[in-house]
Structures are given as C-alpha cells and as structure tokens.
Write a protein that holds these residues in place. Structure first.
Motif, short mmCIF file in Angstrom:
data_model
loop_
_atom_site.label_atom_id
_atom_site.label_comp_id
_atom_site.label_asym_id
_atom_site.label_seq_id
_atom_site.Cartn_x
_atom_site.Cartn_y
_atom_site.Cartn_z
N GLY A 15 0.81 -1.22 0.00
CA GLY A 15 0.00 0.00 0.00
C GLY A 15 0.83 1.26 0.00
N GLU A 16 2.15 1.11 -0.10
CA GLU A 16 3.07 2.24 -0.24
C GLU A 16 3.79 2.10 -1.59
OE1 GLU A 16 3.83 2.37 4.60
OE2 GLU A 16 5.55 2.13 3.23
N TYR A 17 4.28 3.22 -2.13
CA TYR A 17 4.69 3.21 -3.53
C TYR A 17 6.03 3.91 -3.75
CZ TYR A 17 -0.29 2.34 -3.57
OH TYR A 17 -1.52 1.83 -3.29
N VAL A 18 6.75 3.41 -4.75
CA VAL A 18 7.97 4.06 -5.24
C VAL A 18 7.80 4.24 -6.74
CG1 VAL A 18 10.46 3.94 -5.51
CG2 VAL A 18 9.39 3.00 -3.44
N PHE A 19 7.91 5.47 -7.21
CA PHE A 19 7.81 5.78 -8.63
C PHE A 19 9.20 5.85 -9.26
CE2 PHE A 19 3.75 7.23 -7.08
CZ PHE A 19 2.87 7.11 -8.15
N VAL A 20 9.32 5.30 -10.45
CA VAL A 20 10.50 5.50 -11.29
C VAL A 20 9.98 6.05 -12.61
CG1 VAL A 20 12.52 4.47 -12.38
CG2 VAL A 20 11.71 3.59 -10.17
N THR A 21 10.38 7.27 -12.97
CA THR A 21 9.76 7.97 -14.09
C THR A 21 10.79 8.52 -15.08
OG1 THR A 21 9.73 10.05 -12.84
CG2 THR A 21 7.75 8.67 -12.72
N GLY A 22 10.32 8.75 -16.29
CA GLY A 22 11.10 9.42 -17.33
C GLY A 22 10.13 9.78 -18.45
N HIS A 23 10.44 10.81 -19.22
CA HIS A 23 9.52 11.18 -20.30
C HIS A 23 9.98 10.57 -21.62
CE1 HIS A 23 11.76 14.41 -22.55
NE2 HIS A 23 12.36 14.61 -21.40
N TYR A 24 9.02 10.05 -22.38
CA TYR A 24 9.37 9.40 -23.64
C TYR A 24 9.10 10.28 -24.86
CZ TYR A 24 4.41 8.14 -24.46
OH TYR A 24 3.05 8.16 -24.68
N VAL A 30 -2.95 6.25 -7.47
CA VAL A 30 -2.76 5.84 -6.08
C VAL A 30 -2.62 7.10 -5.24
CG1 VAL A 30 -1.61 3.69 -6.75
CG2 VAL A 30 -0.23 5.73 -6.28
N SER A 31 -2.72 6.94 -3.94
CA SER A 31 -2.58 8.10 -3.07
C SER A 31 -1.12 8.56 -3.03
CB SER A 31 -3.03 7.77 -1.65
OG SER A 31 -2.70 8.82 -0.75
N LEU A 32 -0.87 9.80 -3.40
CA LEU A 32 0.49 10.32 -3.36
C LEU A 32 0.97 10.53 -1.93
CD1 LEU A 32 0.49 12.84 -6.35
CD2 LEU A 32 1.23 10.45 -6.29
N ASP A 33 0.05 10.55 -0.98
CA ASP A 33 0.46 10.60 0.43
C ASP A 33 1.18 9.31 0.83
OD1 ASP A 33 -0.62 13.11 0.78
OD2 ASP A 33 -2.55 12.36 1.52
N SER A 34 0.93 8.25 0.08
CA SER A 34 1.57 6.96 0.36
C SER A 34 2.74 6.68 -0.56
CB SER A 34 0.53 5.83 0.23
OG SER A 34 -0.52 5.99 1.16
N ALA A 35 3.16 7.71 -1.31
CA ALA A 35 4.32 7.56 -2.19
C ALA A 35 5.59 7.89 -1.41
CB ALA A 35 4.19 8.47 -3.41
N SER A 36 6.49 6.94 -1.32
CA SER A 36 7.73 7.18 -0.58
C SER A 36 8.64 8.12 -1.34
CB SER A 36 8.44 5.86 -0.30
OG SER A 36 9.50 6.05 0.61
N ALA A 37 8.71 7.96 -2.69
CA ALA A 37 9.60 8.81 -3.48
C ALA A 37 9.29 8.66 -4.96
CB ALA A 37 11.06 8.43 -3.23
#
Length: 507
Positions: A283-292, A361-368
């Motif tokens: 229920g907690e999240y880690v995002f890995v992002t990049g623009h394509y 998802v809830s961004l309050d639960s996003a670790s990074a």
C-alpha cells in the motif's frame, strides 16, 4: 500448535533474511550497455519520428513501451485495466487571416504573421497604438513610463536576453515571444504587435498553432511584423531595428484592421504505466519515471531525442526488468513499484502534471519519485577533474533528509561522483523546475532527479542520436538508480517528509 507457530515464525524470518540478502549486484548487472542500446535504438529510431506529443510517432513509442511492460509481467497502472493513461491535448489551426494598415492590405508570411501560442477568433480595429520600444520593465528600465496601454494595442520590439545562447533561443523562440506578450497583456493591452529582428524562414509557417493542455478563452491576438511593416506603422521609412528602438515612446496614429479565424483540434496523448505489486508494504509506492516524448519532426528532419529522453525512458524499462527478475526469484520488493513513462514533458511537463493531479494511487503513500531525464551523455561544459564518472543529482537536500544518505549509500556499488551543483537555488538553469519530478515535488513527494547536464552540444537538435550515447556510463548511472530504488522500496519506513522545498518560487 506451538511447534507450528515456531515453524511459521522461522519461515517468516528466513524470508525476511532472504530479502535482505537479495543478489542486488547480479540484478543490477542486467541493466547492461547491450540491453540499453537495443531498446534505445528502437525508442530513438527513425520509425518513432521524434516522438512528439500527440503524434503518430509518440503513439508508436507508447505501444512499444506498453508491450514491453506486458512482456515482462508488469500489471497495467492506468484505470480500466489499461497501461496507458490518456489526457487531452488541444491544437489550434489558423484558417483565415487579414491585416491592413491605413487601408493597405498586408501579405501573410511576408509582412506579418501571428504568434502560434496566441491564435484567436475575431475582428479588431484600432485607430492608433502605443509604441514602447523593447517593452522592458525592471529595476533599471521602464519603457512604459508615462504610457497608458489599457484597452489599447501595443507595439514592442523583440528582445533577446543576452544570457540565452542562440541555439537555445531558436528552440524556445515562440515561448520567449509569448512571455513578452504576456507582460504587455498584464498591463491591460487589447492586442500586441511584436517587431521581429530576423523573421527568417519560419515567418511563413505558423498556420498551425502550438499544442496546449487546457482550453482558455482569455487570449489576446499577438501579431508578428517585419521591420518594413513596423516602419509603415510608425510613419517611418527604411529605419533599421536599432533606429526603430530610438524612436520616441508614445501613441502613434495608424488605422489597423485585423481579422483572424481559427479551428481547434482535439488531440490526445498518454502516459504509460506499469505496476509491480509489493509484498508486506504494497500500500506504499515508489515511482521511477522518465519522459518518452521529444520534439518530433520539423519538415523532414527528425529530432531523435536519444539522450533527451530516450536514455531515461530506456533506463526505466531496464530497471523495471531488474525488479521483475528480483520478484520472480522471491526477493520482494516490499513496496509497490510504479514505472511510468510520461509524454508532454517538452511541452511543459504535461503528462506528469496530469498524473499528479489525477493519480491512480494516493500520493500521500508515495515514498519517493526517482526521475530520469538524460543520463546518456557527458556534459561538454564540465570542467572539474572528474569529467566522466559522474551524474548530477537534483533534490538531495529538499523535502526529505533521507534522500541524500540513501542515494550516497547506494552509490557504493557504482562509485559515481554525485554532483549537486544544480540544487543551488541561485543556479540560473533552474533545472529543478524543468523535468517531471517537479510535479511530484509540488505534491510533497520526495524526489531525486538524475541528469547528465548536457545543455549545449546536441541538446534539442536533430544530432541527439543513438551513436552519441556513452552506454557504459549510462548503464552505470542506471544501475545506481536501481540500487537507490531498491533501498527505498525495501526499507522499514517510508522516507521522512521533514524538509522544505528550499527553492525560490517557480517563474
């Protein structure tokens, strides 16, 4: 019963121990130069046509990314079981235009044009206009001193800031002009005339307007004119640009009639999202992002965008693969991983803005959020002794005191120089605001942004191609990001949110 409970406890502790002893170096090694090159050669290949937002090339790139997420076993991260989150994009086309001065009809594309960022519908008639030279207003200059511009047309001269390199200025020319027009509009002007110093070949190519994210009816017309047209409006003859600048500021009489018609096209772009569910902290999240996305095609010339940001997109894919491999071998991750490639970054961080305003998802639960935008090249302006074994890290001293120590601990595997120069609030490049991590940061999510600093050389040019990429260095950087994401995904607690943004207000 006691023996059964003891066995279950031992099994649980053994599982926890196994997760702590995951073969992270073997997993990271799958993020190899060979794999990165294979994927980047597709993403930044000619068939993607530069991946401009809301174009066929962008859609092909999105399909490639979605199919890769499916292949490795990520779950769809958008709504309704889809991998792609669609968001609306609009584009205006100029369908009709007429401009006359003192009864004389001017020729579109030769005597005048219309700013593509400010296409409007309507008819405007003015008997005079206010001339304010460069339209400067700062602590040393006020070209509007004593002038009443409210409800009037205003003419200003194009002003190129001296601190913007010519090649960068060309890429962002229309946005600079839009900024000039906006400053005049803020003073209450009814319309703006901008005199271009060098209209060039693009002067006749603005029949199609720029894309935009949100419809707005509050647009005033912005007409671009040549020096010759400016001479006619000012009742002068043959004056150069510098001679025009020396003319008296004030009201000039000229009968101006403008007619514009536009059509609005409803387009669409997408973010591509793949999810790897976590275990005990799913229920907690880690995002890995990049623009394509990138700049697309201009006529027949493709802007490949291999470094910007094919490199970041490819890194997201390969890091996702490493995490999937880990899960298949029973090594977590504890938190749910969200791998997201966004579009619209080159237009103004649109895709990440849309996602963070409409999160799945809830961004309050996003670790990074770990954002990757350009990690395949070497900064040509870098003068320090260590000129190659480095990566610029942005956000290390903002939002969370955990960020720097986690990132630096993860770097023990790769030994890169972590350079924080772009985190200086006084840095004129303002990199913190120029990629998709910023939209997560504005929502309070701790971020790290990884970047190679390649602002000159082939930046936003057709020559940003795959053959220029340093794949060994790119792999090393991507591996370091994997180690950082691994630690954040598996630590006992989410990252603390205990620091201010510590930056000046966005401009």
């Amino acid at each position: 019963m006691k023996k059964q409970l003891l066995f279950i406890a031992l099994l649980a502790s053994t599982g926890a121990l196994a997760q702590k002893q995951a073969p992270v170096e073997k997993l990271a090694a799958t993020i190899s130069p060979k794999e990165l090159k294979a994927k980047l050669s597709v993403i930044a290949g000619p068939e993607m046509e530069g991946r401009e937002t809301a174009t066929e090339g962008q859609r092909r790139a999105a399909t490639y990314i979605e199919n890769f997420f499916k292949k490795i076993g990520l779950q769809p991260g958008a709504t309704d079981g889809k991998y792609q989150m669609a968001f609306p994009v609009y584009q205006d086309s100029l369908t009709g235009s007429a401009l006359s001065v003192n009864g004389n009809t001017l020729i579109f594309g030769k005597d005048y044009n219309v700013l593509s960022l400010a296409l409007s519908n309507g008819n405007w008639i003015a008997k005079n206009f206010v001339y304010a030279a460069y339209g400067l207003t700062d602590s040393l200059n006020n070209d509007f001193d004593g002038l009443d511009v409210k409800g009037k047309w205003v003419m200003i001269l194009e002003y190129k800031p001296t601190d913007i390199p010519d090649d960068i200025y060309i890429q962002y020319h229309s946005y600079v002009l839009n900024g000039m027009a906006s400053s005049v509009k803020a003073k209450g002007a009814a319309g703006v005339i901008i005199v271009l110093k060098n209209p060039g070949a693009d002067f006749a190519k603005n029949a199609k307007g720029s894309m935009y994210l949100e419809k707005s009816g509050d647009v005033i017309p912005v007409v671009l004119v040549s020096e010759a047209t400016a001479n006619t409006l000012l009742g002068a003859s043959g004056k150069s640009f510098s001679e025009l600048a020396a003319l008296t500021h004030g009201v000039y009489n000229a009968a101006v009639a403008l007619q514009l018609q536009k059509a609005t096209n409803n387009l669409q772009s997408t973010n591509v999202i793949g999810v790897l569910p976590g275990t005990d902290k799913k229920g907690e999240y880690v995002f890995v992002t990049g623009h394509y996305d990138h700049l697309g095609k201009k006529d027949s010339v493709i802007y490949y965008g291999a470094d910007d940001d094919g490199s970041g997109t490819t890194a997201v894919l390969q890091i996702a693969r490493a995490f999937v491999d880990a899960k298949k071998k029973g090594y977590g991750p504890r938190r749910t991983m969200i791998f997201m490639t966004v579009s619209g970054e080159e237009k103004g961080l649109w895709g990440s803005e849309y996602y963070t305003d409409n999160p799945t998802v809830s961004l309050d639960s996003a670790s990074a959020d770990l954002n990757i935008d350009m990690i395949g090249r070497i900064d040509t302006e870098r003068k320090l002794p260590d000129t190659t074994n480095y990566v610029y890290v942005i956000g290390h001293d903002k939002l969370s005191s955990d960020l720097q120590k986690i990132n630096e601990a993860a770097n023990k595997y790769t030994g890169l120089t972590l350079d924080y120069k772009f985190d200086d609030p006084a840095d004129p490049n303002r990199i913190y605001y120029r990629s998709d991590h910023f939209n997560f940061a504005r929502k309070g999510v701790p971020i790290l942004f990884f970047y190679d600093g390649m602002l000159l050389a082939d930046y936003h040019k057709p020559t940003d191609t795959v053959d220029k990429i340093n794949f060994a260095l790119m792999a090393k950087r991507a591996q370091m990001i994997f180690y950082t994401a691994w630690d954040i995904a598996n630590k006992d607690e989410m990252l603390k949110r205990d620091m201010p943004l510590n930056m000046p207000a966005a401009q």
